[in-house]
Design an enzyme around this catalytic site. Structure first.
Site, PDB file in Angstrom:
ATOM      1  N   GLU A  39       6.229 -63.009 -30.873  1.00 37.42           N
ATOM      2  CA  GLU A  39       6.620 -61.715 -30.294  1.00 37.42           C
ATOM      3  C   GLU A  39       7.855 -61.867 -29.393  1.00 37.42           C
ATOM      4  O   GLU A  39       7.853 -61.474 -28.222  1.00 37.42           O
ATOM      5  CB  GLU A  39       5.446 -61.083 -29.527  1.00 37.42           C
ATOM      6  CG  GLU A  39       4.283 -60.762 -30.456  1.00 37.42           C
ATOM      7  CD  GLU A  39       3.200 -59.865 -29.857  1.00 37.42           C
ATOM      8  OE1 GLU A  39       3.240 -59.560 -28.647  1.00 37.42           O
ATOM      9  OE2 GLU A  39       2.301 -59.454 -30.629  1.00 37.42           O
ATOM     10  N   GLU A  84      -1.263 -61.039 -36.351  1.00 38.48           N
ATOM     11  CA  GLU A  84      -2.216 -60.508 -35.365  1.00 38.48           C
ATOM     12  C   GLU A  84      -2.607 -59.107 -35.791  1.00 38.48           C
ATOM     13  O   GLU A  84      -1.743 -58.245 -35.964  1.00 38.48           O
ATOM     14  CB  GLU A  84      -1.603 -60.470 -33.958  1.00 38.48           C
ATOM     15  CG  GLU A  84      -1.393 -61.850 -33.365  1.00 38.48           C
ATOM     16  CD  GLU A  84      -0.878 -61.811 -31.924  1.00 38.48           C
ATOM     17  OE1 GLU A  84      -1.144 -60.832 -31.196  1.00 38.48           O
ATOM     18  OE2 GLU A  84      -0.191 -62.778 -31.541  1.00 38.48           O
TER      19      GLU A  84
END
Ligand code: AHR
Length: 522
Positions: A204, A326
């Site tokens: 991320e 995720e």
């Protein structure tokens, strides 16, 4: 993806227009909008459902590692919780992403090797501000994945690490010998390299991994990955940080400027009710929130379709995988627990969300070749909850158990015409399904009905196969928020399913409300 499957998606949610032959005979007992038709092309299919779409994720977060996989005995010595490992082996965990998540960009791997008592302590600044004693490091993680029979998936530190640090980690775990780092590995008790191939370059990076722009990350990705050189027989399977949600520009820039350098792009998306600052609860919710969560879960289909469309422009041959690194439900933490630990209960509703996601991944098998639900133990949509050494498994665990038959099986094209699940003036497709043929020729069909009020009568036409025996299991409960606790660990668990029977060439299934059913057809 073959042509048929793209046709199927168009039919995924269609108002029923039943031919007279189907409607006749059942009209008297069933309301029209509870009827569903499913065609399974049992002798077609050319895509394999990768076992890696049933993957998991373990971060140094809350009680996932410490107090989950890794527990302390009375003398304070750390060891594995064998009950966790045994439970996970039953669902055939194919890979385990580690050490984060956001934690990956805070983690310095050298702190987690060598004698445990000499390892430096750090503050886990991103998750709860607790002390991280580094007793669980590279050797412990790689022993864990070996014991699970899973593949390792390491995420390296781009946000606060260096190119050399990541290249050294790669060499430490993969070099067979003749280097200082391989010698250090030997001194620390591991002779042979582990051959870790799946390697994330940051996590991320648009957010907790460094708040980067896509252009800045592209340059860093190229620089870091250049120094992850093939070692002996191990070639890197490079995972670039991908988008979250509808961050389409990220996908565009990554594919355009670096797509030829990586094997997978890592999409993250969570399903929640309410807002990020005011999320709904895991076990106390209304039907409106049930509906909202299903709607959020089904959005995964649109996100994959749109990100894949961008990827198709730069990679029409689909060499690069879209990896959903995720996903899962994100609820308010359980009362009285550390908000930074993300500990939540897991109800039948979460099981339905899991089934929807797995069906979506299977449908997109040509592009989505790996996924990791967040997170395996005690965090977010967990498989397992622990109390000291004791474990309970969640409704979501049972879905992974029911779906494991699809691992490495041939995806069978389906055409599903489902009636809607209506709530107020909104509606969603009530039934979702997946079908596969395993290497022994058995057909596996998984179906779920997200309507919490009404069952569905599913008429399945098996084309190209003549089944005569069907057996199965069902996961359901009498209430929407049914869940397992340490006091009642089996409130939600699979039971034998007797609601499927052959009627000539067709398979007739009475699919109860809020249920997941797995059938084996011979
Ligand atoms: O899974 C919890 C967190 O969610 C991960 O650390 C991060 O990558 C994501 O934002």
């Amino acid at each position: 993806m073959n042509r048929l499957s793209s046709v199927f998606s168009k039919f995924l949610f269609a108002t029923l227009l039943l031919p007279p032959s189907f409607a006749a005979g059942r009209r008297a007992e069933t309301a029209p909008d509870t009827e569903v038709r499913l065609v399974v092309e049992a002798d077609l299919g050319d895509a394999t459902i990768s076992r890696h779409v049933f993957g998991h994720f373990a971060e140094h977060l809350g009680r996932c590692i410490y107090g989950g996989f890794w527990i302390q005995d009375a003398s304070g010595k750390w060891r594995f919780n064998d009950k966790v490992i045994e439970a996970l082996k039953r669902i055939k965990v194919p890979n385990l992403r580690w050490p984060g998540g956001c934690f990956a960009d805070y983690y310095h791997w050298q702190d987690g090797i060598g004698p445990a008592e000499k390892r430096p302590k750090m503050v886990n600044a991103v998750w709860g501000g607790v002390t991280e004693d580094n007793s669980f490091g590279t050797h412990e993680y790689l022993e864990l994945v070996e014991r699970l029979g899973a593949e390792p998936f390491i995420v390296g530190n781009v946000g606060s690490g260096t190119v050399k640090e990541m290249a050294d980690w790669w060499e430490y775990v993969n070099h067979p010998g003749g280097s200082t780092l391989a010698e250090l590995r030997r001194q620390n008790g591991r002779e042979q390299p582990w051959r870790v191939s799946i390697w994330g370059v940051g996590n991320e990076s648009w957010g907790c991994g460094g708040q980067m722009s896509p252009d800045y990350y592209v340059d860093l990705f190229k620089r870091y990955s250049t120094f992850l050189r093939p070692v002996s027989e191990t070639r890197p399977f490079l995972v670039a940080v991908g988008p979250s949600d509808e961050r389409y520009e990220w996908t565009e820039v990554l594919m355009r400027d670096a797509g030829r350098f990586f094997q997978a792009l890592d999409l993250h998306y969570y399903s929640l009710t309410g807002t990020w600052s005011n999320k709904g609860k895991a076990t106390e919710f209304t039907e409106a929130e049930w509906f909202e969560l299903m709607q959020k879960a089904l959005r995964m289909d649109e996100l994959i379709t749109r990100h894949s469309t961008i990827m198709d422009r730069y990679d029409p041959g689909k060499r690069v995988a879209l990896l959903v690194g995720e996903w899962g439900t994100w609820h308010e933490v359980e009362p009285g627990t550390n908000p930074g630990f993300l500990y939540q209960q897991n109800a039948l509703r979460d099981a339905l969300v899991a089934a929807l996601h797995l069906d979506i991944f299977i449908k997109h098998a040509d592009r989505v070749r790996m996924a990791n639900i967040a997170q395996t133990v005690n965090v977010l949509q967990a498989m397992i909850l622990t109390r000291d050494e004791d474990v309970i498994v969640t409704p979501t665990y049972h879905v992974f158990d029911l779906y494991k038959v699809h691992q490495e099986a041939t995806m069978l094209p389906i055409v599903l015409k489902t009636s809607p699940y209506r709530y107020g003036d909104q509606e969603l497709p009530a039934v979702s399904a997946s079908a596969s043929r395993d290497k022994n020729g058995k057909i596996h069909l998984t179906l779920s009905n997200i309507d919490p009020n009404q069952g569905r009568q599913v008429k399945v036409e098996l084309r190209g196969a003549s089944g005569s025996r069907v057996s199965g299991q069902i996961l359901t409960a009498s209430v929407m928020n049914a869940h397992n606790t340490f006091e009642n660990p089996d409130t939600v668990r699979p039971a034998p399913f007797t609601g499927a029977r052959f009627d000539g060439q067709n398979l007739m299934i009475d699919l109860p409300s809020k249920s997941v059913v797995a059938l084996e057809i011979e």
